[in-house]
Design an enzyme around this catalytic site. Structure first.
Site, PDB file in Angstrom:
ATOM      1  N   GLU A  85      42.319  24.596  89.209  1.00  0.00           N
ATOM      2  CA  GLU A  85      42.900  23.142  88.492  1.00  0.00           C
ATOM      3  C   GLU A  85      43.640  22.365  89.352  1.00  0.00           C
ATOM      4  O   GLU A  85      44.506  22.947  89.945  1.00  0.00           O
ATOM      5  CB  GLU A  85      43.633  23.822  87.308  1.00  0.00           C
ATOM      6  CG  GLU A  85      43.243  23.796  85.962  1.00  0.00           C
ATOM      7  CD  GLU A  85      43.928  24.263  84.896  1.00  0.00           C
ATOM      8  OE1 GLU A  85      45.311  23.950  84.867  1.00  0.00           O
ATOM      9  OE2 GLU A  85      43.696  25.313  84.038  1.00  0.00           O
ATOM     10  N   ARG A 116      55.135  25.006  91.890  1.00  0.00           N
ATOM     11  CA  ARG A 116      55.977  25.885  91.023  1.00  0.00           C
ATOM     12  C   ARG A 116      55.476  27.430  90.730  1.00  0.00           C
ATOM     13  O   ARG A 116      56.326  28.312  90.508  1.00  0.00           O
ATOM     14  CB  ARG A 116      56.279  25.239  89.747  1.00  0.00           C
ATOM     15  CG  ARG A 116      55.436  25.271  88.579  1.00  0.00           C
ATOM     16  CD  ARG A 116      55.819  24.660  87.407  1.00  0.00           C
ATOM     17  NE  ARG A 116      55.970  23.307  87.408  1.00  0.00           N
ATOM     18  CZ  ARG A 116      56.190  22.302  86.419  1.00  0.00           C
ATOM     19  NH1 ARG A 116      55.970  22.819  85.294  1.00  0.00           N
ATOM     20  NH2 ARG A 116      56.488  21.119  86.544  1.00  0.00           N
ATOM     21  N   ASN A 133      43.931  32.530  83.205  1.00  0.00           N
ATOM     22  CA  ASN A 133      44.533  31.691  83.880  1.00  0.00           C
ATOM     23  C   ASN A 133      45.790  32.798  84.391  1.00  0.00           C
ATOM     24  O   ASN A 133      46.553  33.192  83.735  1.00  0.00           O
ATOM     25  CB  ASN A 133      44.966  30.479  83.309  1.00  0.00           C
ATOM     26  CG  ASN A 133      45.875  29.711  84.056  1.00  0.00           C
ATOM     27  OD1 ASN A 133      46.926  30.113  84.436  1.00  0.00           O
ATOM     28  ND2 ASN A 133      45.671  28.307  83.760  1.00  0.00           N
ATOM     29  N   HIS A 142      50.846  32.565  85.799  1.00  0.00           N
ATOM     30  CA  HIS A 142      52.291  32.627  85.332  1.00  0.00           C
ATOM     31  C   HIS A 142      52.508  34.308  85.886  1.00  0.00           C
ATOM     32  O   HIS A 142      53.647  34.730  85.771  1.00  0.00           O
ATOM     33  CB  HIS A 142      52.465  32.834  83.813  1.00  0.00           C
ATOM     34  CG  HIS A 142      52.384  31.463  83.369  1.00  0.00           C
ATOM     35  ND1 HIS A 142      53.240  30.467  83.700  1.00  0.00           N
ATOM     36  CD2 HIS A 142      51.586  30.741  82.440  1.00  0.00           C
ATOM     37  CE1 HIS A 142      53.095  29.296  83.270  1.00  0.00           C
ATOM     38  NE2 HIS A 142      52.127  29.475  82.699  1.00  0.00           N
ATOM     39  N   THR A 152      50.825  21.771  81.019  1.00  0.00           N
ATOM     40  CA  THR A 152      49.908  20.249  80.995  1.00  0.00           C
ATOM     41  C   THR A 152      49.790  19.952  79.642  1.00  0.00           C
ATOM     42  O   THR A 152      49.548  20.694  78.649  1.00  0.00           O
ATOM     43  CB  THR A 152      48.381  20.731  81.267  1.00  0.00           C
ATOM     44  OG1 THR A 152      48.645  21.506  82.643  1.00  0.00           O
ATOM     45  CG2 THR A 152      47.655  19.611  81.634  1.00  0.00           C
ATOM     46  N   HIS A 179      44.157  26.149  76.328  1.00  0.00           N
ATOM     47  CA  HIS A 179      45.698  25.770  76.307  1.00  0.00           C
ATOM     48  C   HIS A 179      46.213  26.292  74.903  1.00  0.00           C
ATOM     49  O   HIS A 179      45.784  25.785  73.810  1.00  0.00           O
ATOM     50  CB  HIS A 179      45.819  23.991  76.270  1.00  0.00           C
ATOM     51  CG  HIS A 179      47.345  23.948  76.942  1.00  0.00           C
ATOM     52  ND1 HIS A 179      48.431  24.168  76.182  1.00  0.00           N
ATOM     53  CD2 HIS A 179      47.608  23.497  78.143  1.00  0.00           C
ATOM     54  CE1 HIS A 179      49.288  23.889  76.943  1.00  0.00           C
ATOM     55  NE2 HIS A 179      49.129  23.753  78.223  1.00  0.00           N
ATOM     56  N   HIS A 212      46.030  26.829  88.882  1.00  0.00           N
ATOM     57  CA  HIS A 212      46.441  25.573  88.772  1.00  0.00           C
ATOM     58  C   HIS A 212      47.572  25.400  90.036  1.00  0.00           C
ATOM     59  O   HIS A 212      48.541  25.701  89.811  1.00  0.00           O
ATOM     60  CB  HIS A 212      47.046  25.292  87.536  1.00  0.00           C
ATOM     61  CG  HIS A 212      47.578  23.825  87.341  1.00  0.00           C
ATOM     62  ND1 HIS A 212      48.226  23.167  86.405  1.00  0.00           N
ATOM     63  CD2 HIS A 212      47.567  22.851  88.291  1.00  0.00           C
ATOM     64  CE1 HIS A 212      48.433  21.740  86.394  1.00  0.00           C
ATOM     65  NE2 HIS A 212      48.177  21.579  87.587  1.00  0.00           N
TER      66      HIS A 212
HETATM   67  N1  PXP Z   1      43.217  25.172  80.595  1.00  0.00           N
HETATM   68  C1  PXP Z   1      43.915  24.322  81.320  1.00  0.00           C
HETATM   69  C2  PXP Z   1      43.206  23.021  81.884  1.00  0.00           C
HETATM   70  C3  PXP Z   1      45.492  24.140  81.532  1.00  0.00           C
HETATM   71  O1  PXP Z   1      46.015  23.260  81.882  1.00  0.00           O
HETATM   72  C4  PXP Z   1      45.908  25.702  81.055  1.00  0.00           C
HETATM   73  C5  PXP Z   1      47.467  25.812  81.194  1.00  0.00           C
HETATM   74  O2  PXP Z   1      47.520  25.685  82.670  1.00  0.00           O
HETATM   75  C6  PXP Z   1      45.078  26.215  80.463  1.00  0.00           C
HETATM   76  C7  PXP Z   1      43.914  26.174  80.226  1.00  0.00           C
HETATM   77  C8  PXP Z   1      45.636  27.737  79.952  1.00  0.00           C
HETATM   78  O3  PXP Z   1      46.548  27.528  78.948  1.00  0.00           O
HETATM   79  P1  PXP Z   1      47.756  28.747  78.395  1.00  0.00           P
HETATM   80  O4  PXP Z   1      48.322  29.140  79.538  1.00  0.00           O
HETATM   81  O5  PXP Z   1      48.449  27.956  77.305  1.00  0.00           O
HETATM   82  O6  PXP Z   1      46.767  29.732  77.829  1.00  0.00           O
END
Ligand code: PXP
Length: 255
Positions: free
Chosen positions: A78, A57, A15, A18, A109, A202, A51
């Protein structure tokens, strides 16, 4: 219950939200999340997750355009279950669309989608996305009612929210982290038995990944914040490479 063999290599979705958070802190174009995504691919990512939040943001609409053009691995898009996001998904037709709950005031989330409360609307919401060829995934808590509802509305995949387990682990609440892990394991098995593909994500870190990666029903982990943070210290490719190594190590130990 039947014994479930791990199905090949556990996929790692990175992901990149960030990277965009850091870029947006200065309002310019650097660092570019697409560059990060391409480096993640080189480091062994099997997919890229982004996402597009309603408040934009971090990831922007043009990031999604650019990712669709640049990536060789699948994009997992996402999004919240809104008409605006549905139109964007249908325009791009990414490999996968993961439906998440979204609140403007949250930092990230916070929980899984309440599918059970919104079954009828979500059935109609995901149908055109599925018909457009996208694999529809629903981000849910490790909760039987929500998993059953995700199955009922016609999703192909559930992504189990691993945040409670990961938070309990990082806060040293070992009893809670063990019980959350057990719940995730039971619900991964339940979802698999319904015929759903099972992902998890997550809050996953090097310290929390292996117990999740050991569940044979789980075929994909989606990881962002920790790895983008770790990339500050190690570089993005070594940071991802270490996660890949930990995932492969534990899978290799499963007979
Ligand atoms: N999966 C989903 C559905 C999420 O919403 C997120 C956070 O945006 C992640 C995975 C990744 O989570 P993290 O950034 O805490 O590793």
């Amino acid at each position: 219950m039947s014994e479930i063999k791990p199905v090949g290599r556990l996929r790692l979705g990175i992901n990149i939200d960030h990277i965009a958070t850091v870029r947006n802190a200065r309002g310019g174009a650097y660092p570019d999340p697409v560059r990060g995504a391409l480096m993640a691919e080189k480091a062994g990512a099997d997919g890229i997750t982004a996402h597009l939040r309603e408040d934009r943001r971090h990831i922007s609409d043009s990031d999604i355009d650019n990712l669709m053009d640049a990536l060789s691995v699948p994009l997992n898009f996402e999004m919240a279950a809104t008409d605006e996001m549905q139109a964007i998904a249908l325009r791009h037709r990414p490999h996968a669309v993961c439906i998440v709950p979204e609140k403007r005031e949250e930092l990230t989330t916070e929980g899984g989608l309440d599918v059970a409360r919104d079954e009828n609307r979500l059935t109609h919401f995901i149908a055109p996305i599925r018909d457009a060829g996208c694999r529809v995934s629903i981000f849910v808590a490790a909760d039987k009612v929500q998993i059953d509802a995700a199955h009922k509305i016609g999703a192909a995949v559930v992504e189990l929210h691993a945040g409670r387990y990961c938070d309990a682990h990082s806060e040293g609440r070992s009893g809670d982290s063990e019980s959350e892990l057990r719940r995730l394991q039971e619900m991964a098995r339940h979802a698999h038995e319904l015929g759903l593909e099972v992902h998890a994500g997550h809050g996953i870190t090097y310290d929390t990944v292996q117990p999740l990666a050991a569940f044979p029903e789980v075929v994909e982990l989606n990881i962002g914040h920790f790895l983008i943070g770790e990339a500050i210290f190690r570089g993005i490719q070594p940071a991802i490479g270490e996660m890949r190594r930990l995932m492969d190590e534990i899978r290799a130990d499963i007979p």
